[in-house]
Structures are given as C-alpha cells and as structure tokens.
Motif scaffolding. Sequence first.
Motif, mmCIF file in Angstrom:
data_model
loop_
_atom_site.group_PDB
_atom_site.id
_atom_site.type_symbol
_atom_site.label_atom_id
_atom_site.label_comp_id
_atom_site.label_asym_id
_atom_site.label_seq_id
_atom_site.Cartn_x
_atom_site.Cartn_y
_atom_site.Cartn_z
ATOM 1 N N ASP A 2 42.902 130.239 94.604
ATOM 2 C CA ASP A 2 42.558 128.479 94.957
ATOM 3 C C ASP A 2 42.736 127.714 93.097
ATOM 4 O O ASP A 2 43.643 127.065 93.241
ATOM 5 N N LYS A 3 41.737 128.260 92.230
ATOM 6 C CA LYS A 3 43.016 127.344 90.944
ATOM 7 C C LYS A 3 43.678 128.110 90.329
ATOM 8 O O LYS A 3 43.836 126.980 89.480
ATOM 9 N N ALA A 4 44.092 129.027 90.244
ATOM 10 C CA ALA A 4 45.388 129.286 90.195
ATOM 11 C C ALA A 4 46.478 128.272 90.595
ATOM 12 O O ALA A 4 47.692 127.479 90.389
ATOM 13 N N ARG A 5 46.248 127.785 92.143
ATOM 14 C CA ARG A 5 47.093 126.456 92.554
ATOM 15 C C ARG A 5 46.472 125.302 92.458
ATOM 16 O O ARG A 5 47.919 125.047 91.705
ATOM 17 N N GLU A 6 45.351 124.807 92.494
ATOM 18 C CA GLU A 6 45.678 124.125 90.947
ATOM 19 C C GLU A 6 45.895 123.846 90.459
ATOM 20 O O GLU A 6 46.739 122.256 89.459
ATOM 21 N N GLU A 7 46.215 124.433 89.362
ATOM 22 C CA GLU A 7 46.603 124.316 88.065
ATOM 23 C C GLU A 7 48.081 124.322 87.817
ATOM 24 O O GLU A 7 48.684 124.294 86.959
ATOM 25 N N TYR A 43 35.965 140.635 95.980
ATOM 26 C CA TYR A 43 36.037 139.612 95.761
ATOM 27 C C TYR A 43 34.360 139.251 95.950
ATOM 28 O O TYR A 43 33.679 138.793 95.316
ATOM 29 N N TYR A 44 34.049 139.280 97.153
ATOM 30 C CA TYR A 44 32.719 138.924 97.664
ATOM 31 C C TYR A 44 31.507 139.402 96.539
ATOM 32 O O TYR A 44 31.115 139.129 96.947
ATOM 33 N N LEU A 45 32.104 140.747 96.928
ATOM 34 C CA LEU A 45 30.807 141.323 96.205
ATOM 35 C C LEU A 45 30.743 141.721 94.401
ATOM 36 O O LEU A 45 30.081 142.357 93.993
ATOM 37 N N ASN A 46 31.883 141.154 94.491
ATOM 38 C CA ASN A 46 31.915 140.717 92.126
ATOM 39 C C ASN A 46 31.294 140.009 92.138
ATOM 40 O O ASN A 46 31.578 139.132 92.420
ATOM 41 N N PRO A 47 30.078 140.816 91.208
ATOM 42 C CA PRO A 47 29.068 139.710 90.585
ATOM 43 C C PRO A 47 29.377 138.576 89.990
ATOM 44 O O PRO A 47 29.296 137.780 89.239
ATOM 45 N N ARG A 48 30.931 139.319 88.760
ATOM 46 C CA ARG A 48 31.229 138.216 88.194
ATOM 47 C C ARG A 48 32.113 137.223 88.893
ATOM 48 O O ARG A 48 31.497 135.603 88.687
ATOM 49 N N PHE A 49 32.914 136.975 90.412
ATOM 50 C CA PHE A 49 32.295 135.895 90.725
ATOM 51 C C PHE A 49 31.227 135.347 91.441
ATOM 52 O O PHE A 49 31.384 134.109 92.168
ATOM 53 N N SER A 56 33.740 131.151 95.722
ATOM 54 C CA SER A 56 34.903 130.080 97.583
ATOM 55 C C SER A 56 34.378 131.476 99.040
ATOM 56 O O SER A 56 34.295 132.724 98.070
ATOM 57 N N THR A 57 33.776 130.577 99.419
ATOM 58 C CA THR A 57 32.889 131.819 101.282
ATOM 59 C C THR A 57 34.642 131.572 101.791
ATOM 60 O O THR A 57 34.697 132.376 103.008
#
Length: 58
Positions: A2-7, A43-49, A56-57
């Motif tokens: 989503d961030k890439a698309r916004e950029e 993605y969901y379990l990666n603490p960095r995200f 985003s869920t």
Amino acid sequence: MDKAREEIAVNLGNEEGAYKEIWKITYDKWEFQLHPHLHAPAYYLNPRFQYSDNFSTH
C-alpha cells in the motif's frame, strides 16, 4: 504494498490517469506472487511490521 502504491501516486502528481495502469500491474503481481498463504502470516507475525505505526491487518 500500500505504501509503495501511495508513493507511486505521489510521484506521478496524484493524477489517476498517470498511475492507474501501474497500480493494476502492482496489484496483479501482489495477488499472484506475494499474497499466497505463506506471505500473509509472515507479514502479520513479523515484529518489524507488527509494531509499526502503519501496520495493516488488511
């Protein structure tokens, strides 16, 4: 993604006609390659995200 698309939109002056086709390509690639059952939980379990302000869920 989503961030890439916004950029992309911002870099193309927020003119929908300029980025609409690019968004479609990125969406198709995301659905086909990067959104299988393995990548979504990673993605969901990666603490960095997970602890990011932009998590985003969706």
